[in-house]
Design a protein around this motif. Structure first.
Motif, PDB file in Angstrom:
ATOM      1  N   LEU A 292       9.511  63.146  55.059  1.00 11.90           N
ATOM      2  CA  LEU A 292      10.008  62.230  54.042  1.00 11.90           C
ATOM      3  C   LEU A 292      11.406  61.732  54.389  1.00 11.90           C
ATOM      4  N   PHE A 293      11.572  60.402  54.288  1.00 11.25           N
ATOM      5  CA  PHE A 293      12.872  59.804  54.549  1.00 11.25           C
ATOM      6  C   PHE A 293      13.391  59.063  53.318  1.00 11.25           C
ATOM      7  N   HIS A 294      12.479  58.533  52.513  1.00  8.91           N
ATOM      8  CA  HIS A 294      12.839  57.842  51.277  1.00  8.91           C
ATOM      9  C   HIS A 294      11.716  58.092  50.276  1.00  8.91           C
ATOM     10  N   GLU A 295      12.082  58.624  49.105  1.00  9.31           N
ATOM     11  CA  GLU A 295      11.056  59.027  48.135  1.00  9.31           C
ATOM     12  C   GLU A 295      10.271  57.854  47.556  1.00  9.31           C
ATOM     13  N   ASN A 296      10.918  56.729  47.335  1.00  7.40           N
ATOM     14  CA  ASN A 296      10.200  55.588  46.760  1.00  7.40           C
ATOM     15  C   ASN A 296      10.974  54.304  47.041  1.00  7.40           C
ATOM     16  N   VAL A 297      10.615  53.637  48.112  1.00  5.83           N
ATOM     17  CA  VAL A 297      11.313  52.409  48.481  1.00  5.83           C
ATOM     18  C   VAL A 297      10.909  51.249  47.571  1.00  5.83           C
ATOM     19  N   LEU A 298       9.823  51.397  46.816  1.00  5.17           N
ATOM     20  CA  LEU A 298       9.406  50.331  45.900  1.00  5.17           C
ATOM     21  C   LEU A 298      10.480  50.047  44.860  1.00  5.17           C
ATOM     22  N   ASP A 299      11.184  51.081  44.417  1.00  4.06           N
ATOM     23  CA  ASP A 299      12.265  50.887  43.447  1.00  4.06           C
ATOM     24  C   ASP A 299      13.350  49.968  43.995  1.00  4.06           C
ATOM     25  N   ARG A 300      13.593  50.084  45.297  1.00  5.57           N
ATOM     26  CA  ARG A 300      14.649  49.292  45.930  1.00  5.57           C
ATOM     27  C   ARG A 300      14.263  47.814  46.050  1.00  5.57           C
ATOM     28  N   LEU A 301      12.971  47.511  46.027  1.00  2.00           N
ATOM     29  CA  LEU A 301      12.522  46.142  46.220  1.00  2.00           C
ATOM     30  C   LEU A 301      12.764  45.261  44.997  1.00  2.00           C
ATOM     31  N   TYR A 343      17.561  49.529  57.673  1.00  4.55           N
ATOM     32  CA  TYR A 343      16.997  49.606  56.336  1.00  4.55           C
ATOM     33  C   TYR A 343      16.861  48.211  55.731  1.00  4.55           C
ATOM     34  N   VAL A 344      17.847  47.358  55.953  1.00  3.91           N
ATOM     35  CA  VAL A 344      17.788  45.985  55.457  1.00  3.91           C
ATOM     36  C   VAL A 344      16.555  45.282  56.024  1.00  3.91           C
ATOM     37  N   GLN A 345      16.305  45.487  57.324  1.00  5.05           N
ATOM     38  CA  GLN A 345      15.138  44.873  57.963  1.00  5.05           C
ATOM     39  C   GLN A 345      13.829  45.428  57.410  1.00  5.05           C
ATOM     40  N   LEU A 346      13.805  46.729  57.139  1.00  7.18           N
ATOM     41  CA  LEU A 346      12.600  47.323  56.567  1.00  7.18           C
ATOM     42  C   LEU A 346      12.304  46.721  55.194  1.00  7.18           C
ATOM     43  N   ILE A 347      13.324  46.550  54.366  1.00  6.08           N
ATOM     44  CA  ILE A 347      13.142  45.969  53.040  1.00  6.08           C
ATOM     45  C   ILE A 347      12.607  44.541  53.160  1.00  6.08           C
ATOM     46  N   ALA A 348      13.173  43.754  54.067  1.00  6.03           N
ATOM     47  CA  ALA A 348      12.703  42.377  54.265  1.00  6.03           C
ATOM     48  C   ALA A 348      11.251  42.361  54.720  1.00  6.03           C
ATOM     49  N   PHE A 349      10.903  43.279  55.613  1.00  6.60           N
ATOM     50  CA  PHE A 349       9.525  43.362  56.107  1.00  6.60           C
ATOM     51  C   PHE A 349       8.561  43.718  54.973  1.00  6.60           C
ATOM     52  N   LEU A 350       8.960  44.672  54.148  1.00  6.63           N
ATOM     53  CA  LEU A 350       8.086  45.083  53.045  1.00  6.63           C
ATOM     54  C   LEU A 350       7.924  43.958  52.019  1.00  6.63           C
ATOM     55  N   ARG A 351       8.996  43.233  51.761  1.00  8.66           N
ATOM     56  CA  ARG A 351       8.874  42.109  50.830  1.00  8.66           C
ATOM     57  C   ARG A 351       7.856  41.092  51.345  1.00  8.66           C
ATOM     58  N   SER A 352       7.918  40.811  52.642  1.00 11.71           N
ATOM     59  CA  SER A 352       6.963  39.884  53.235  1.00 11.71           C
ATOM     60  C   SER A 352       5.540  40.417  53.109  1.00 11.71           C
ATOM     61  N   SER A 353       5.367  41.716  53.376  1.00  6.19           N
ATOM     62  CA  SER A 353       4.038  42.322  53.288  1.00  6.19           C
ATOM     63  C   SER A 353       3.518  42.287  51.858  1.00  6.19           C
ATOM     64  N   LEU A 354       4.392  42.555  50.891  1.00  3.98           N
ATOM     65  CA  LEU A 354       3.964  42.593  49.498  1.00  3.98           C
ATOM     66  C   LEU A 354       3.605  41.205  48.976  1.00  3.98           C
ATOM     67  N   ASN A 355       4.226  40.167  49.501  1.00  6.29           N
ATOM     68  CA  ASN A 355       3.836  38.814  49.115  1.00  6.29           C
ATOM     69  C   ASN A 355       2.396  38.529  49.521  1.00  6.29           C
TER      70      ASN A 355
END
Length: 655
Positions: A292-301, A343-355
Motif C-alpha cells: 500500500l502506498f496510498h489508501e484512497n486516491v479517489l478522494d484526491r481526485l 504523483y501529479v502525473q498519476l492524478i492526471a492519468f487517473l482523471r483521463s482514465s475516469l473520463n
C-alpha cells in the motif's frame, strides 16, 4: 569571536522522545502496524509470514522464514532508527537475493509495533545462531527521563525458540487498536499487498489460514470492469462481470519505465461497497512495489460525478517509489507528498482514465439497468415498449439514472420509477424529456424536480381538463342559435384556442381595450350595439400578434363589403394606437365570428380570401357551427388522451 580562538563545535542529537511521534502515536490500527512487519518479512526473502492472535487478544506473534538477523544486524539495522537500507546496503539494498524489489525505505516501520503493544520481543536466527531481546514502552520512557540511551533486555537462551527467520511477539496489547477481529484483519491486510500468492512466492497466514486476493472483497462486487493494458485477471475471478474494457497503461509522453497496472470497476449499487470489516470499498487503492502506498486516491481526485459513488479498484504505480528518486511517502506510508511531479502525473492519468470510464458506465448502465428494471416490472416494460424511438432513449436514460440513485429499499426504487414515468409523460407534453433525463444525478435534484405524485397528476390533467371541459361542456348543450351566441360570448374570448390552437396562452390588455373604446372601435352602449347588429369585440395579444375578434349576432347575415370596411377601420385605428407606442409595423389579425355565411363564401371564395387579405394578412371569417364542431373534435381528442392517461395510471400502479 576573537582572532585565533577555536571555532565552536555544534552537535545535533535525537531524543528518544521521537519514538512517541514515529512509533507509539504514529499508527492508529493493527492492519497498518502489521503491514510494516509483513513488509520486513518480504524484504528478508521470506516465503511465508505467519500471524497468530491469542484467543484472549493479549498476544500477537509474527513469524517469518526469511534470512534472519545476526546480533550485528539487530543492532546496526533493526534497532537503528532511520536505517536506510536502499542507500546503505550496496549488495541487497534495492534488490533482495531473490530479486525482490525492497519495500522498506525510511527505517521507521519497526517502531510502529509500539502503536499496538507495550512490550515487544524480537527473536532472529541467521547462520545457525539465534538471539533475541525484549523492549518495553516503560523502559524507553525511563531511559528518556534519565537522558540515557535505551538498551533492550537480552532474552535468555532458553527463551529463544526461533530456528529460522525472525519471530516477533507483541504483548500487553492496547486493545482499543485491535479493530473488529480476525476476519476484518484478514480483509484489511489483503487490501494492503498486491504480492500475495504463488506468482510472487509469498504467503501471509493468519492463524494458519493463508490470505488470498479474494479476501480483498472488492472484485466480487464489480459489475463493470476496466483493466489496464497488460493485466489479465483470472477468468474465474471475473465470471460475474457483465461488461469489460481495457484502458491505456500510460501517457505517451511518460518516461518509458512509467506505467500502471491493476483494475478499476463499478458496483451495481453504492451500498454493495459497504463492508464493516474491510472498510468502505468505495475508493482506489494505490500500490508501489507490491504494498500500500496510498489508501484512497479517489478522494484526491475531487470528482463529484455520480459514477464515482460506485467506483472501486486497485492500481500499481511502482514509479512512485523509484530507488533513484526522493521518497514521497509520508512517515506512516499511507499517503504521499502531493506536489511531487510523479504523483501529479498519476492524478492526471487517473482523471483521463475516469473520463473514459464515465462514458462507458453511462452506456452500460442504461443497457443493463433498463433490462433489469423491465425484468422486475412488466408494467414498466410495457411503458418503455409503448414509446416511439424518439422518446425511448431518453426514457431508458431516465430509468437507468433512477436505478443508479442510492436508494436502499426496492420499494423506494419502484416509487422513484412511478414518479419518473409521470414526470416523463409530463415533460413529453412540453417536449423536454431529454432535459428531465439529463438533470437527474442526485436524489435531492430528483425530489425537487418531481415533487410528489399528487402534484404530478394534477399537472398532467390541468392544462387539458380545466381549460377545455368547461367550455366544451357548454357547447355540447347548445340547442339553438341564441344559446350558441350566449355561450360563445361568455367563453370564446377566454378560450381563444377554439379559434386557433396557437392562441392558447393569449393575454388581454385592458389598457389597449380602453384605447380602442376611445377610438370608437369597441362599443359599450347596448343601444348602439343593437344598431350594429349586436357586435362584441375583444382584443388580445399572442406570440407577437395583435388580434381583434368581432363576434356578430348569430342570426344576422353580413355582406362581405361590410366586413371588409369594418376590418380596415379596426386595423387603421389599431395601427395609429400602436404607432404612438413606437410599434411601426405591427402584426394585426381581424377575426369575424358569424352565425350565417357570407354569400360570397359559397359563390366566390377567392373574393372572400382577397377581401380578408386586404384587411390584414391572416384576417378571416369563422362560424359558430365550425367552432362547435371543433370543440367536439377537441372533446374527442381529449377522450383519447384520457384513455392514454388511464393506461398510464395502470402502468404506474403496476410498477
Amino acid at each position: 569571536m576573537s582572532q585565533g580562538s577555536a571555532a565552536p563545535t555544534f552537535e545535533m542529537t535525537v531524543d528518544l522522545n521521537v519514538l512517541d511521534h514515529l512509533g507509539i502515536n504514529l499508527y492508529s490500527n493493527i492492519a497498518a502496524v502489521l503491514t510494516e512487519a509483513v513488509a520486513n518479512a518480504w524484504d528478508a526473502d521470506a516465503e511465508t509470514v505467519s500471524i497468530k492472535v491469542s484467543a484472549s487478544n493479549d498476544r500477537i506473534e509474527i513469524e517469518d522464514d526469511g534470512i534472519g538477523m545476526s546480533v550485528e544486524d539487530l543492532n546496526a539495522k533493526y534497532l537503528r532508527v532511520g536505517y536506510r537500507r536502499r542507500d546503505e546496503d550496496t549488495e541487497h539494498g534495492r534488490k533482495t537475493a531473490k530479486g525482490r524489489a525492497v519495500m522498506g525505505r525510511k527505517g521507521l516501520g519497526k517502531l510502529s509495533l509500539f502503536s499496538i503493544a507495550n512490550v515487544i520481543e524480537v527473536q532472529s536466527s541467521k547462520d545457525g545462531q539465534a538471539h533475541g531481546f525484549r523492549m518495553s514502552v516503560d523502559g524507553i520512557h525511563r531511559a528518556v527521563s534519565r537522558k540515557e540511551s535505551y538498551h533492550p533486555e537480552p532474552l535468555a537462551g532458553s527463551a529463544v525458540v526461533v530456528t529460522r527467520g525472525t519471530k516477533i511477539v507483541l504483548s500487553d496489547i492496547k486493545r482499543q487498536r485491535l479493530g473488529k477481529g480476525m476476519v476484518a484483519l484478514r480483509k484489511r491486510l489483503a487490501r494492503r499487498f498486491s504480492i500475495i500468492g504463488e506468482a510472487s512466492g509469498f504467503k501471509i497466514e493468519i492463524d494458519g489460514v493463508p490470505i488470498t486476493a479474494a479476501d480483498r472483497g472488492d472484485l466480487p462486487k464489480v459489475q463493470f470492469l476496466w483493466t489496464f493494458e497488460g493485466n489479465e485477471p483470472e477468468a474465474s475471478t471475473i465470471s460475474h462481470v457483465l461488461e469489460r474494457e481495457s484502458l491505456p497503461a500510460r501517457f505517451e509522453a511518460w518516461d518509458s519505465t512509467w506505467r500502471v497496472s491493476g483494475w478499476l470497476g463499478t458496483a451495481r449499487k453504492p451500498k454493495d461497497l459497504d463492508d464493516d470489516e474491510a472498510g468502505n470499498l468505495n475508493g482506489i487503492v494505490v500500490f508501489a512495489r507490491g504494498r500500500l502506498f496510498h489508501e484512497n486516491v479517489l478522494d484526491r481526485l475531487n470528482d463529484g460525478r455520480l459514477y464515482t459513488k460506485y467506483l472501486t479498484g486497485q492500481i500499481e504505480a511502482d514509479f512512485l517509489d523509484a530507488d533513484d528518486q526522493p521518497d514521497i511517502a509520508t512517515s506512516d506510508r499511507q499517503r504521499v507528498q502531493e506536489d511531487d511531479e510523479r504523483y501529479v502525473q498519476l492524478i492526471a492519468f487517473l482523471r483521463s482514465s475516469l473520463n473514459q470510464i464515465e462514458k462507458k458506465w453511462n452506456e452500460w448502465r442504461r443497457k443493463h439497468e433498463v433490462e433489469q428494471a423491465k425484468a422486475t416490472s412488466p408494467a414498466l416494460k410495457d411503458w418503455l415498449d409503448s414509446l416511439g424511438a424518439g422518446y425511448r432513449k431518453s426514457a431508458e436514460t431516465l430509468i437507468a439514472k433512477l436505478s443508479a440513485l442510492p436508494v436502499d429499499e426496492e420499494e423506494d426504487r419502484k416509487l422513484l420509477y412511478r414518479h419518473g414515468v409521470l414526470a416523463f409523460e409530463r415533460m413529453k407534453l412540453r417536449g423536454s424529456t431529454e432535459e428531465l433525463a439529463a438533470s437527474i444525478d442526485s436524489l435531492d435534484k430528483l425530489l425537487k424536480l418531481l415533487a410528489d405524485r399528487d402534484a404530478l397528476e394534477a399537472s398532467l390533467y390541468r392544462d387539458i381538463v380545466k381549460s377545455r371541459l368547461e367550455a366544451i361542456d357548454k357547447f355540447t348543450g347548445l340547442v339553438d342559435e341564441d344559446a350558441k351566441e350566449k355561450v360563445l360570448q361568455q367563453y370564446l374570448f377566454d378560450h381563444l384556442w377554439l379559434l386557433d390552437p396557437s392562441w392558447e396562452r393569449a393575454s388581454g390588455s385592458e389598457l389597449m381595450e380602453k384605447r380602442l373604446t376611445e377610438e370608437g372601435i369597441i362599443v359599450d352602449d347596448l343601444t348602439e350595439k343593437e344598431k350594429l347588429g349586436r357586435v362584441d369585440i375583444k382584443y388580445r395579444t399572442t406570440a407577437g400578434k395583435h388580434i381583434v375578434v368581432e363576434l356578430k349576432k348569430a342570426g344576422r347575415r353580413m355582406a362581405l363589403h361590410e366586413l371588409e370596411q369594418q376590418g380596415r377601420l379596426y386595423v387603421d385605428k389599431l395601427k395609429k394606437i400602436l404607432a404612438a407606442q413606437n410599434e411601426s409595423s405591427p402584426n394585426i389579425e381581424v377575426v369575424f365570428v358569424l352565425g350565417k355565411p357570407v354569400e360570397d363564401e359559397m359563390t366566390n371564395p377567392d373574393r372572400v380570401k382577397y377581401a380578408m387579405a386586404s384587411v390584414s394578412p391572416g384576417s378571416r371569417i369563422v362560424h359558430y357551427d365550425t367552432l362547435i364542431h371543433g370543440a367536439q373534435a377537441s372533446y374527442s381528442e381529449y377522450l383519447e388522451r384520457s384513455k392514454k392517461f388511464d393506461k398510464l395510471e395502470k402502468i404506474v400502479s403496476g410498477i
